[in-house]
Enzyme design. Structure first.
Site, PDB file in Angstrom:
ATOM      1  N   ASP A  35       8.529   0.725 -12.559  1.00  0.00           N
ATOM      2  CA  ASP A  35       8.217  -0.596 -12.319  1.00  0.00           C
ATOM      3  C   ASP A  35       8.887  -1.162 -11.015  1.00  0.00           C
ATOM      4  OD1 ASP A  35       7.417  -3.348 -12.643  1.00  0.00           O
ATOM      5  OD2 ASP A  35       7.486  -3.099 -14.782  1.00  0.00           O
ATOM      6  N   THR A  76       2.742  -6.201 -13.080  1.00  0.00           N
ATOM      7  CA  THR A  76       2.980  -5.041 -14.222  1.00  0.00           C
ATOM      8  C   THR A  76       1.679  -4.478 -15.047  1.00  0.00           C
ATOM      9  OG1 THR A  76       5.266  -5.283 -14.142  1.00  0.00           O
ATOM     10  CG2 THR A  76       4.328  -3.975 -15.916  1.00  0.00           C
ATOM     11  N   ASN A  97      -0.427 -10.638 -15.624  1.00  0.00           N
ATOM     12  CA  ASN A  97       0.499 -10.195 -16.734  1.00  0.00           C
ATOM     13  C   ASN A  97      -0.144 -11.481 -17.655  1.00  0.00           C
ATOM     14  OD1 ASN A  97       1.973  -8.187 -15.658  1.00  0.00           O
ATOM     15  ND2 ASN A  97       3.482  -9.783 -14.599  1.00  0.00           N
ATOM     16  N   LYS A 157       8.915  -2.664 -21.735  1.00  0.00           N
ATOM     17  CA  LYS A 157       7.627  -3.773 -21.798  1.00  0.00           C
ATOM     18  C   LYS A 157       6.641  -3.438 -22.718  1.00  0.00           C
ATOM     19  CE  LYS A 157       8.795  -5.382 -17.079  1.00  0.00           C
ATOM     20  NZ  LYS A 157       8.303  -5.893 -15.742  1.00  0.00           N
ATOM     21  N   ASP A 298      12.304  -3.088 -12.244  1.00  0.00           N
ATOM     22  CA  ASP A 298      11.706  -4.456 -11.897  1.00  0.00           C
ATOM     23  C   ASP A 298      12.536  -5.557 -12.361  1.00  0.00           C
ATOM     24  OD1 ASP A 298       9.244  -5.774 -11.329  1.00  0.00           O
ATOM     25  OD2 ASP A 298       9.459  -6.740 -13.402  1.00  0.00           O
ATOM     26  N   ASP A 345       3.891   0.665 -10.541  1.00  0.00           N
ATOM     27  CA  ASP A 345       2.910  -0.338 -10.778  1.00  0.00           C
ATOM     28  C   ASP A 345       2.779  -1.383  -9.658  1.00  0.00           C
ATOM     29  OD1 ASP A 345       5.195  -1.563 -11.303  1.00  0.00           O
ATOM     30  OD2 ASP A 345       4.766  -2.313 -13.082  1.00  0.00           O
TER      31      ASP A 345
END
Length: 545
Positions: A35, A76, A97, A157, A298, A345
């Site tokens: 990420d 993402t 998202n 996530k 991320d 991503d």
């Protein structure tokens, strides 16, 4: 393009002999998504990498050095969906998202689902892949094997785990930052397997938050050893430099802040290793699939920015974690028996402080002022400021019911607003309208990032594209050091490496796209690509029956 295919064809003769020595199928396919990893991190941080992580993948794999996303927004959820479907939000429907839902008139998550419950926690945020409009490569593998192939997906996530696993995954697991445990959804199972319960009972998250985030090497060895970035005080410390500690973090926040350290990736690694051993993936008659998404990169990138010592040390540690993961595959699946790809991503822009200090072009489109100006304009022009229903993800949603009641021409309203934005906001470089986008067809190339990221059902009426290194929000309330989401190279250029079973060792510098991953894996496996896929295979194969 001709030269690109000529390069790919050049190794086929030698590769035919090599492929004949391999098994007719890989025992396992592994997708690794990192990420917020920009491509340049591979080279910038390389001096501190060992030989068995990123370098091993580059040295022994097929390394595409100019891989890009071909849509916006580069977030993402759309990133994972696009990687695994081989298409863009136009077809797979994951436009952000979180996005504004025109039916419920609320912001919704890409994977939230009221039809299911969280398994393994009291958390209320359940998840499923029901909003994903297209099939994934993992779905195709399940279909072609009559559900005998097994698919597992893991991330910190929920959206990364759920969207990678597709509709037919055996299980998707993610981290619950309220308990420090890995959980799943009743979409997949009624209760957690015993091995997951046993793993959670080890309380590794609790052990990690008792440690300090120390540098892997002496500070002088790092590229950013003179790091002067303005750091957010993430851990409520007196000194925001290394080492970072959880000592001053309230107990109820510690598991959440664990994600903003390399310990988050370490916890994920330990979970994946347990999964490999307990589920015995890659040890069956049919090819299995494991999707792994590392998310701490991320969280850390947002809080500290790409030129920080924190980001560099995170990748030094991630390199070792990748090496350990590869060693685990070697041990339990066998060298040459697994097919792996590694990508990201999305990338990330430079930190806002850095851009300003270096006197590089940057700025903000203040969201509150922008919305107020739009409302004032439509109120004066059409007699009702409530025609603007929502502004999010650089998209303007109009109140269609009100437009109809007022007997206004919808397209006239849209184009009047679009012209107003073009004429009055220099932060906006281009404005797109839904009536024009709906008449066009998306494509694999980069001709229209906004079109590729537009979904006729879910997207707004007007979509804005800001200038390079310009951001939406309030600078004084901006809670991150850096962010992403645009069509610019810092957000779209990511690593792409294929490695392992039937993959040649070579470097290709011609432009390819992330939507090419799914058809490449499909081609190597000899199965149909996902239903809405419009990428192309990047690796030629002499398939051994």
């Amino acid at each position: 393009m001709k030269q690109f295919f000529k390069i790919l064809t050049s190794f086929l003769l030698a590769f035919t002999i090599l492929s004949a020595q391999h098994s007719p199928r890989p025992k396992l396919v592994v997708g690794i998504v990192i990420d917020q990893m920009r491509y340049d991190y591979l080279k910038r941080f390389e001096p501190l990498f060992g030989e068995d992580g990123f370098k091993r993948l580059e040295r022994n794999g097929c390394n595409f050095t100019f891989a890009h996303f071909n849509y916006v927004p580069t977030y993402t959820a759309p990133g994972h969906a696009s990687i695994y479907t081989g298409t863009t939000p136009y077809y797979h429907g994951i436009i952000a998202n979180d996005w504004y839902d025109k039916t419920t008139k609320k912001m919704i998550s890409s994977v939230e689902s009221k039809s299911y419950s969280v398994v393994g926690s009291n958390a209320k945020k359940a998840a499923s892949p029901n909003k994903l409009m297209a099939t994934t490569i993992t779905d195709q593998l399940k279909i072609v094997t009559n559900n005998k192939a097994r698919v597992f997906s893991v991330s910190l996530k929920d959206r990364a785990a759920v969207l990678s696993g597709g509709h037919l995954a055996d299980a998707a697991y993610w981290y619950d930052d309220s308990s420090g445990n890995f959980v799943s959804s009743s979409y997949y199972m009624k209760s957690l397997p015993q091995w997951v319960i046993d793993f959670n009972n080890k309380k590794l998250a609790e052990k990690f938050v008792a440690e300090k985030w120390e540098l892997s090497f002496a500070k002088e060895k790092y590229l950013t050893n003179n790091d002067k970035s303005k750091k957010l005080n993430v851990f409520n410390e007196e000194n925001t430099n290394f080492p970072h500690s959880f000592e001053n973090v309230p107990s109820e926040n510690k598991y959440q802040l664990l994600e903003i350290t390399p310990f988050g990736n370490e916890l994920l690694l330990k979970f994946v290793q347990e999964l490999i051993q307990n589920e015995k993936i890659g040890q069956n008659k049919f090819t299995d699939f494991l999707a792994v998404s590392f998310s701490s990169t991320d969280y850390i990138g947002h809080k500290y920015g790409p030129n920080s010592l924190e980001v560099e040390d995170t990748y030094v540690k991630l390199d070792r974690q990748i090496a350990e993961l590869l060693n685990t595959f070697d041990k339990y699946v066998g060298k040459g028996n697994y097919l792996l790809f590694l990508t990201a991503d999305h990338g990330v822009a430079e930190s806002i402080d850095f851009l300003e200090e270096e006197k590089l072009p940057t700025g903000f489109l203040n969201t509150r002022s922008f919305i107020d100006s739009l409302s004032f304009f439509v109120g004066n022009t059409f007699g009702n400021k409530n025609l603007i229903e929502n502004y999010s993800n650089n998209q303007i949603f109009l109140n269609h019911e009100l437009i109809n009641r007022m007997k206004l021409n919808k397209n006239e309203v849209i184009h009047n607003i679009a012209d107003f934005v073009r004429e009055n906001f220099p932060e906006v470089i281009r404005v797109f309208t839904s009536d024009v986008l709906e008449k066009e067809i998306p494509s694999r190339n980069k001709n229209n990032f906004v079109l590729n990221g537009f979904n006729p059902v879910r997207s707004g009426d007007i979509i804005l594209e800001l200038r390079p290194d310009y951001f939406s929000g309030d600078k004084n309330k901006f809670g991150n050091a850096a962010t992403h989401g645009t069509s610019y190279n810092y957000d779209t250029h990511v690593p792409l490496i294929f490695f392992g079973w039937n993959v040649p060792s070579m470097t290709v510098s011609k432009q390819v796209f992330v939507v090419d991953i799914a058809p490449t894996i499909s081609n190597l496996l000899g199965i149909d690509e996902p239903d809405a896929c419009y990428g192309i295979p990047l690796i030629e194969l002499t398939y051994t029956k």
